[in-house]
Every structure is written in C-alpha cells, then in structure tokens.
Design an enzyme around this catalytic site. Structure first.
Site, short mmCIF file in Angstrom:
data_model
loop_
_atom_site.label_atom_id
_atom_site.label_comp_id
_atom_site.label_asym_id
_atom_site.label_seq_id
_atom_site.Cartn_x
_atom_site.Cartn_y
_atom_site.Cartn_z
N GLU A 313 6.93 20.73 -26.89
CA GLU A 313 6.36 21.88 -26.21
C GLU A 313 5.21 21.45 -25.29
OE1 GLU A 313 7.60 24.93 -26.26
OE2 GLU A 313 9.19 24.16 -27.56
N TRP A 316 6.98 20.16 -22.35
CA TRP A 316 7.44 21.19 -21.42
C TRP A 316 6.31 21.61 -20.48
CZ3 TRP A 316 11.95 23.07 -19.84
CH2 TRP A 316 11.95 24.25 -19.09
N TRP A 344 18.08 42.51 -6.24
CA TRP A 344 17.11 43.08 -7.17
C TRP A 344 16.96 44.58 -6.96
CZ3 TRP A 344 16.20 39.85 -10.91
CH2 TRP A 344 16.10 38.49 -10.68
N ASN A 379 6.00 33.12 -27.98
CA ASN A 379 6.92 32.55 -27.00
C ASN A 379 8.32 33.15 -27.08
OD1 ASN A 379 7.40 30.50 -24.87
ND2 ASN A 379 8.86 29.72 -26.37
N TRP A 397 11.76 38.70 -10.85
CA TRP A 397 10.93 37.92 -11.78
C TRP A 397 9.49 37.82 -11.29
CZ3 TRP A 397 8.67 33.55 -9.76
CH2 TRP A 397 9.26 32.99 -8.61
N TRP A 420 9.13 31.80 -15.85
CA TRP A 420 9.80 32.99 -15.33
C TRP A 420 11.05 32.60 -14.55
CZ3 TRP A 420 9.92 38.08 -16.01
CH2 TRP A 420 8.92 38.65 -16.80
#
Length: 514
Positions: A313, A316, A344, A379, A397, A420
């Site tokens: 993590e 990431w 969208w 998360n 987004w 996102w």
C-alpha cells in the site's frame, strides 16, 4: 509528458554552495553567521527531516518558515478538511520547535516574494526545503531556486516524502511504469531506502538573533466557524508528529500481522489511519518501511502476508506519485484518451444525494457519511462509493475527486487523482470499466454484521442483519419494528443496480473502440 524538476533535485544536492567555507558575505553583521531558512511544506516533523537536519548541521541560526501559498496552488489549494488539519499540525510543529528554542515563522502569500522578503529582513544566505511533487509546486520551486541562486543565496532541496524519487524506478527500456505490480517489484529489487534520520541537535542553530515577524495562525482562517462543522474531525483525529509515531507503533503491535485478512473490513479496527499524517509529512515513508522490516522478517510464509500487503500500500502511494510526475495532467484529464469522449451525465440532484449519503444504498451512504463526519473514509468504501458515482450515476470522476479533495483530511493530489482514474477505468493499471461494484454484495461481504452501516446510518440501526444492506427488500413488519419508513426516514434507492449496470456498460461500449 514529464514534469520538470529543479536542477539537482533527483540527486538531492541542488545548490550545495551552502556547504562552502564561509565568506564575509555569509555574515549577517557584527560577526554573526547569516541564518539558514528551512521552508516547511509537506514535512511537518522534526525527525527524519533531511532539510532541517542539513540546516542544523551548518551551525548557523535556523529560521523555520511555513508559507500559506494559496496563489501558486490555484485550484489545488487545500480543501476545507485539509485546512483544518493544517492548522492543528502547524500548532503541533510550532510547539515542538519552541521546546527546542526555535520559533516557527508564519507568512502568507506567493512563496517566491515571501522568501525574498524574509531574506531581506534577516540576511539569510541559504534556503533549504524538502521537495513537493505536485506539478504546480515543481514549477514554482524551480523558479524560486533559479532566482535565489542568481543572487547568491544557496538552495538545497531533499526527498523527505517518498521511498524512491520519481523517475528513478524505470522499466528495462527506461520507460516509466504504468502497471503497479512490475513497478513495485522493481522497487523491492532496488537498494532499500536509507534509514530515517534522527531528530537533529540544534545547538547554536537555535540562536534567536533579531526578532522576525510572524503572522498569527488564527488570522489565516483555516478553521471553520460559521458553521463549525469540524466536531467530528476533532473527535476522530489529533494531528502532529507525536500522534503519527504513536499510531505507527500501535498498528505494528496490534494490526500489522492481521492486515492482509482484515484490511477490507470497515467494521473492524484493521487499518493504520496514517494517511493524513503521511500526507502532511508528520511521519515519513522511510520510517514506516524500516519499522515494518524491524518487526517482520518478510519471508514467504503466511505470517508475513500482513507486512507485505501493508508495504504494498505504501508502494501504491509511490506509484501514484510517479504517475503524477510523468503525467502532470492526471488530476484533470483521463490517462486513456478514449475516455475523453465518455457520455457522462449532468445530474446535480444525484451528485448531491451521493455527497450527502442519501443514495438509498446503506453501504454507500455509510461511507459518504463517514467522510463528512470524520474527514476520512475506509479504502474499501472509497472504491465502492467512487464506483457508484461514475458507474451507477455516470457522473464524471472529476466531480467525485473534487468532493474528496474538499472533504478528506488526507487529500493528496497524486493519490486522489490516480485512484479516481483507477476506479473510473481510465487511468494506469485501471480496474476494467465493466467491473461494477454491487453495493449490496459489497456490504454483505465486508460489513457482514452491519456494524459499520449502523454506526453511520443510525436510522437503519434497528433492522436485522438480513436486511441492513437492502432495506427495500425488508418485509413491512421488519421495517415497522425498526422504525424505518422508506422514502421518509431513509431514501429509496435513487437508481436500480441492474439498470444502472446496463447503462454503464452501454456507455462504455460507445468509447471502447476509440
């Protein structure tokens, strides 16, 4: 497209003239050594702070400085929750410095002119800082470094925020990684990060010299007042370096080895809660890396699954920063160009229902209410709520990223943007767009007893476990016994899952061939 870093930034030794033998120009007058300014940014700590350590090592008076630079940040100035955290983190840092004989100087304005004015006031001959990696900050810092070097003021900048500097972990062909697993594998194969630095001994560096003007922190208006919506944040968080180190030790003792199995359970105390402390630099990733390795051999056995997953993590986070460095438009533009034409929807009412936690899906609503109340969200819920916005509601987004930016205490441009885009299916190493989370299935799997929903959606607390994640299916007697009146005390779903999934897949099919 690659962001431009200041000359010498990757090596960490830009403008090393601060280490040269002193000259007459290095004295502020009356034989007193000219001070060094340490410009604090996202490194609000004393230990493992390379810029502060290097400044203290010069033996010169140290002037700690924090600048509230809303101008350079533009649309990425801190949101409301981040401003709340910043206020209290600066209070904590100021206390820690005062205990060691140093005063934190607070100034507001564009950073370049503020630094130039402070140099004129104090005769400082060096400015040290730890690097930031937002594209706007990279551009600003490069310009400031060039301007200071041009007038003979030494600049040194350092890496305090990452395990590996962006651009140093590359594929065999020398290209940046766009898939996480090989990126992290390359990180693990590289030389390990240097151990964290101890807190410096200041000695003469704490000499006060002439008084320096500092703005009152309260005058910055970082805290909400009308209304004061921060009660839940105060109950949930205590910003500061000491708290960050306590949280790390508590997690290592009680959460690390079960992390792999429990990290997706928001109903359990299964995560470290270090993310805002990391963002504001109250603790650095090097300290976390070495602390995890110190309490685990990190072999191949199942006992090491938790430490490995937790470090991944952190990996990431590194990956997100590398993406932002190589693709500075990441906060605004889809990394996969075909998504620029995605159909969208413009649906302000649905966006507002999502923001308020009134979608009619309890697991989604619990996550959004946790965010509003505490400034943070587990998360697993970040993935579920984001998927709901972009795939059930077909809302861009960027709208979700903007809401998170304003409401998260750990709002971080690299992580927020990359994550996102990952959920929306348009980023690097992205989840396929056709992966659409079912909010009911997610809730039953990761909140099986409904404890998380009951905490944040208390109007459903009386429902049996069987119905807590799908109250619209509950029989009338169960609803009545729980005091739930759908459409009154709790909303009906604003969209059906099956129909929303079909529309999302149809929309994806329209851009798939581009």
């Amino acid at each position: 497209m690659t962001a431009g870093y200041p000359i010498g930034a990757r090596s960490g030794r830009a403008g090393d003239s601060a280490d040269a033998p002193e000259t007459a120009a290095d004295r502020a007058g009356a034989g007193v050594l000219a001070p060094v300014i340490v410009w604090f940014r996202q490194d609000l700590r004393l230990s493992d702070n390379p810029a502060l350590t290097a400044a203290a090592a010069t033996g010169r008076p140290v002037i700690p400085l924090y600048i509230l630079d809303r101008e350079s940040a533009g649309p990425w100035a801190p949101g409301g929750a981040s401003r709340w955290w910043l206020h209290h983190s600066l209070e904590s840092l100021a206390r820690s410095l005062a205990e060691r004989g140093l005063r934190l100087v607070l100034r507001q304005g564009a950073a370049g002119p503020v630094i130039e004015q402070l140099i004129a006031e104090t005769g400082a001959r060096g400015v040290y800082w730890n690097r930031c990696y937002e594209p706007w900050a990279v551009r600003r810092d490069g310009a400031i470094e060039a301007a200071l070097n041009a007038v003979g003021v030494a600049v040194r900048n350092f890496n305090a925020a990452l395990l590996f500097e962006p651009g140093t972990v590359l594929s065999g062909s020398g290209a940046p990684y766009r898939v996480f697993t090989p990126f992290w594998r390359a990180c693990l194969a590289a030389d390990p990060p240097a151990p964290p630095l101890p807190e410096p001994a200041f000695g003469d560096a704490a000499a006060s010299g002439r008084p320096v003007r500092s703005e009152p922190l309260d005058s910055w208006g970082l805290l909400p007042t009308a209304p004061d919506w921060a009660g839940g944040l105060r109950a949930a968080w205590q910003p500061g370096e000491a708290t960050a180190q306590r949280l790390l030790q508590a997690f290592l003792a009680n959460g690390l080895h079960g992390y792999a199995a429990e990290r997706d359970r928001p109903d359990l105390a299964s995560v470290s809660h270090l993310s805002p402390h990391l963002h504001f630099g109250e603790i650095g990733p090097r300290r976390i890396w070495h602390a995890v390795h110190a309490c685990s051999a990190l072999g191949d056995g199942p006992a090491d699954d938790g430490p490995r997953k937790f470090l991944a993590e952190i990996g990431w986070r590194e990956f997100c920063y590398n993406l932002l460095a190589d693709f500075p438009d990441l906060p605004d533009e889809p990394l996969q160009p075909r998504f620029a034409g995605f159909p969208w929807a413009d649906n302000p009412a649905a966006l507002r229902a999502w923001q308020r936690g009134r979608t009619g899906y309890p697991f989604v609503d619990a996550g959004m209410r946790q965010l509003w109340q505490t400034g943070w969200m587990h998360n697993r819920l970040r993935m579920v709520t984001a998927s709901f916005l972009v795939k059930h509601l077909l809302i861009p987004w960027q709208a979700g990223a903007a809401w998170f930016w304003d409401t998260l205490v750990d709002a971080d441009l690299a992580n927020n943007s990359a994550n996102w885009q990952w959920v929306a299916g348009c980023g690097a190493d992205a989840a396929p767009y056709f992966r659409i989370f079912n909010p009911v299935t997610q809730g039953r799997k990761f909140d099986p007893g409904g404890d998380y929903v009951r905490r944040f959606v208390p109007e459903l607390a009386g429902l049996p476990d069987r119905w807590i994640h799908r109250p619209w299916d509950a029989p009338p007697d169960a609803l009545g016994a729980a005091g739930v009146r759908l459409g009154e005390t709790y909303p009906r779903p604003i969209v059906g899952h099956a129909e929303a999934r079909r529309k999302a897949l149809d929309a994806f099919a329209r851009v798939k061939g581009r």
